[in-house]
Write an enzyme that holds these catalytic residues in place. Sequence first.
Site, PDB file in Angstrom:
ATOM      1  N   HIS A   5      27.092 115.923  25.266  1.00 37.33           N
ATOM      2  CA  HIS A   5      27.835 116.189  24.029  1.00 37.33           C
ATOM      3  C   HIS A   5      28.537 114.939  23.540  1.00 37.33           C
ATOM      4  O   HIS A   5      28.522 114.612  22.368  1.00 37.33           O
ATOM      5  CB  HIS A   5      28.935 117.223  24.306  1.00 37.33           C
TER       6      HIS A   5
ATOM      7  N   CYS B 256       8.479 107.942  14.626  1.00 38.76           N
ATOM      8  CA  CYS B 256       9.764 108.587  14.343  1.00 38.76           C
ATOM      9  C   CYS B 256      10.661 108.679  15.580  1.00 38.76           C
ATOM     10  O   CYS B 256      11.721 109.285  15.540  1.00 38.76           O
ATOM     11  CB  CYS B 256       9.548 109.970  13.737  1.00 38.76           C
TER      12      CYS B 256
ATOM     13  N   ARG C 291       8.911 118.881  10.797  1.00 39.57           N
ATOM     14  CA  ARG C 291       8.243 119.160  12.059  1.00 39.57           C
ATOM     15  C   ARG C 291       8.396 120.638  12.371  1.00 39.57           C
ATOM     16  O   ARG C 291       9.481 121.198  12.252  1.00 39.57           O
ATOM     17  CB  ARG C 291       8.873 118.320  13.169  1.00 39.57           C
TER      18      ARG C 291
ATOM     19  N   GLU D 180       2.889 112.029  21.128  1.00 39.06           N
ATOM     20  CA  GLU D 180       4.013 111.805  22.045  1.00 39.06           C
ATOM     21  C   GLU D 180       3.674 112.182  23.487  1.00 39.06           C
ATOM     22  O   GLU D 180       4.517 112.137  24.372  1.00 39.06           O
ATOM     23  CB  GLU D 180       5.264 112.547  21.569  1.00 39.06           C
TER      24      GLU D 180
ATOM     25  N   ASN E 169      10.152 108.731  21.988  1.00 41.00           N
ATOM     26  CA  ASN E 169      11.122 109.244  22.969  1.00 41.00           C
ATOM     27  C   ASN E 169      10.389 109.976  24.085  1.00 41.00           C
ATOM     28  O   ASN E 169      10.662 109.775  25.263  1.00 41.00           O
ATOM     29  CB  ASN E 169      12.120 110.207  22.306  1.00 41.00           C
ATOM     30  N   ASP E 170       9.464 110.836  23.680  1.00 35.67           N
ATOM     31  CA  ASP E 170       8.697 111.567  24.683  1.00 35.67           C
ATOM     32  C   ASP E 170       7.550 110.731  25.231  1.00 35.67           C
ATOM     33  O   ASP E 170       7.266 110.781  26.419  1.00 35.67           O
ATOM     34  CB  ASP E 170       8.165 112.880  24.093  1.00 35.67           C
TER      35      ASP E 170
HETATM   36  C1  PEP Z   1      10.139 111.796  20.055  1.00 39.63           C
HETATM   37  O1  PEP Z   1       9.822 112.406  21.074  1.00 39.63           O
HETATM   38  O2  PEP Z   1      10.077 110.556  19.941  1.00 39.63           O
HETATM   39  C2  PEP Z   1      10.654 112.537  18.881  1.00 39.63           C
HETATM   40  C3  PEP Z   1      10.833 111.938  17.717  1.00 39.63           C
HETATM   41  O3  PEP Z   1      10.963 113.833  19.030  1.00 39.63           O
HETATM   42  P1  PEP Z   1      12.253 114.374  19.815  1.00 39.63           P
HETATM   43  O4  PEP Z   1      13.164 113.205  20.076  1.00 39.63           O
HETATM   44  O5  PEP Z   1      12.848 115.400  18.922  1.00 39.63           O
HETATM   45  O6  PEP Z   1      11.638 114.933  21.056  1.00 39.63           O
HETATM   46 MG    MG Z   2       9.517 114.564  21.067  1.00 42.06          MG
END
Ligand code: PEP
Ligand code: MG
Length: 575
Positions: free
Chosen positions: A194, A507, A337, A436, A459-460
């Site tokens: 948080h 993204c 998305r 991803e 990110n993933d």
């Molecule tokens: C990602 O995985 O890079 C992504 C943009 O989605 P999230 O961060 O919502 O998993």
């Molecule tokens: Mg993701």
Amino acid sequence: MSLALHGIGVGGGVAIGHAHLISHTDIEIAHYTVRPEDIAGEVARYDSAVKTARQELEMLWGSIPENAPTELGAFLSLHIMLLNDQTLSVEPKEIIEKRKCNAEWALKLQLDALLAQFDEIEEEYLRERRTDVIQVTERIFKTLAGHDMAMHTPAPTDRDSILVAHDLSPADMVLFKDSEYLAFITDVGGPTSHTAILARSLDLPSVLALRHARSLIHEDELIIVDGVNGVVIVDPDERTLTEYRARQDEWTERQARLQDIRTSTPVTQDGVEIELFGNIELPEDTDQVIENNATGIGLFRSEFLFLSEDDLPTEQEQYEAYRAVAEQMNGQPVIIRTIDLGKDKIPKWQEETDAPNPALGLTGIRLCLAEAQLFRTQLRALLRASAHGKIKLLVPMLSHVGEVRQTRRHLEEVKAQLRVEGIPFDEHIELGGMIEVPAAAFTVEHFLHHLDFASIGTNDLIQYTLAVDRNDDAVSHLYDPVHPAVIRLLHHVISTCNRVGKPISMCGEMAGDPALTRLLLGLGLRRFSMLPARLLKVKEQVLSTDLERIKPLIARLLDADEIETLWQVMEELQA
Ligand code: PEP
Ligand code: MG
């Protein structure tokens, strides 16, 4: 003597000020026996403490400033909900009656029992709720002791103050938002805690996960907080101070200078135009995208509509949210998305998962295909909203081409229904896929046969490629966006899309990191989507990049098998 502490830098910039310590969460709990005739009084004392704690929280909730991050209200509501739960509102009273003990001791026994249950939980998101339970019980303890919780986050002195805490609760953050602290630092907090989420939205220098800051730093001590590099320097010498003052001035000047490029077109030195989009989580974030003059919205994480409510949002509620964003963007593209729940994002209405590893379980598109009704309701809402702007769809967590085929089938069937009902929608709505999962990255060409565009979710992609949980700060040093495996994978995806002529964007957080902009441009990326606060910093990098100059550097980077070569090229890229 000067001392340097290292943690996770969250907010940008540098702050120099005097430490203001807030009270430690560990409270000494008294234990005494209550006479039978006083039990009812003790129960009433507990009731009244819970009532006061609730009133305090409700008051804080009511005083959330308008411009505060939306998460703040959600966190406070969560605390109110925990307080109302019978584990805290009823069961401690039963302990008082049964054990004939004082209210504080009964609450302590209850807290111990609850925490023992949390220790069994593997899942990061739920484990983080442990902190919420501690924060709520702490509030009741303090009320029982007759303290006003406002003391918990005292107003800063008239000097420049930096708040030093073991942990900060959402309620602390409300007070913090209104106060004039220059920065804050905490001992705990994972990158998705948080505190981290709120810190990012406050955009103040902050460093989390310092582990022992609260015990090593003394009240009023001079400290430097470097939110960029995640460093805190305690009692700095004159030389260090001078250096950081210069960095601070530089930062402030840079922030002001960035406004100068707000309306300029993002184009490289050699004339290649780049598209910069904003990421949003809720419709109200759209203002920031517009303020920063983005090309459009590159990622609307629609699942946040499902997280902030007690019940599933209806088709009409979803339609209104999507339509509002599309209309506000006034013809600019809005990539929405489809629901990406599961993993760390579990809504209140969803059953708690007992999946052994949710990040590899029924998440993203997998969940949507398993819950066809949920998916088709969202598709209907999205299609209806597509009549009011340039909406495109993006499917998360693809790993099998069959998932795109099934998505298309649902989409076509929902379109057919709308036609029958005479409801307008964009017949040519585009369907994109998130890349991803490494499987989708390696075989991206197959996916492209069925998609109109693709977007890389780094990110993933990084967490699955490197087997590093993106939420776990114990392995955050291994979460490396410039690992050769990641770079090669990105290169493969970007160049394949460019070769076959399908638009490719990114993204994930990498797209918003100005230190990586040139690398991504060199890999062939021309569309970036990021937190609105990052748009101008990335644009600045775009404007100063000469694509011809970096070409040979990228070739060397892709060939590098020594990590030192890789670092050297990264440095030369920034030169
Ligand atoms: C990602 O995985 O890079 C992504 C943009 O989605 P999230 O961060 O919502 O998993
Ligand atoms: Mg993701």
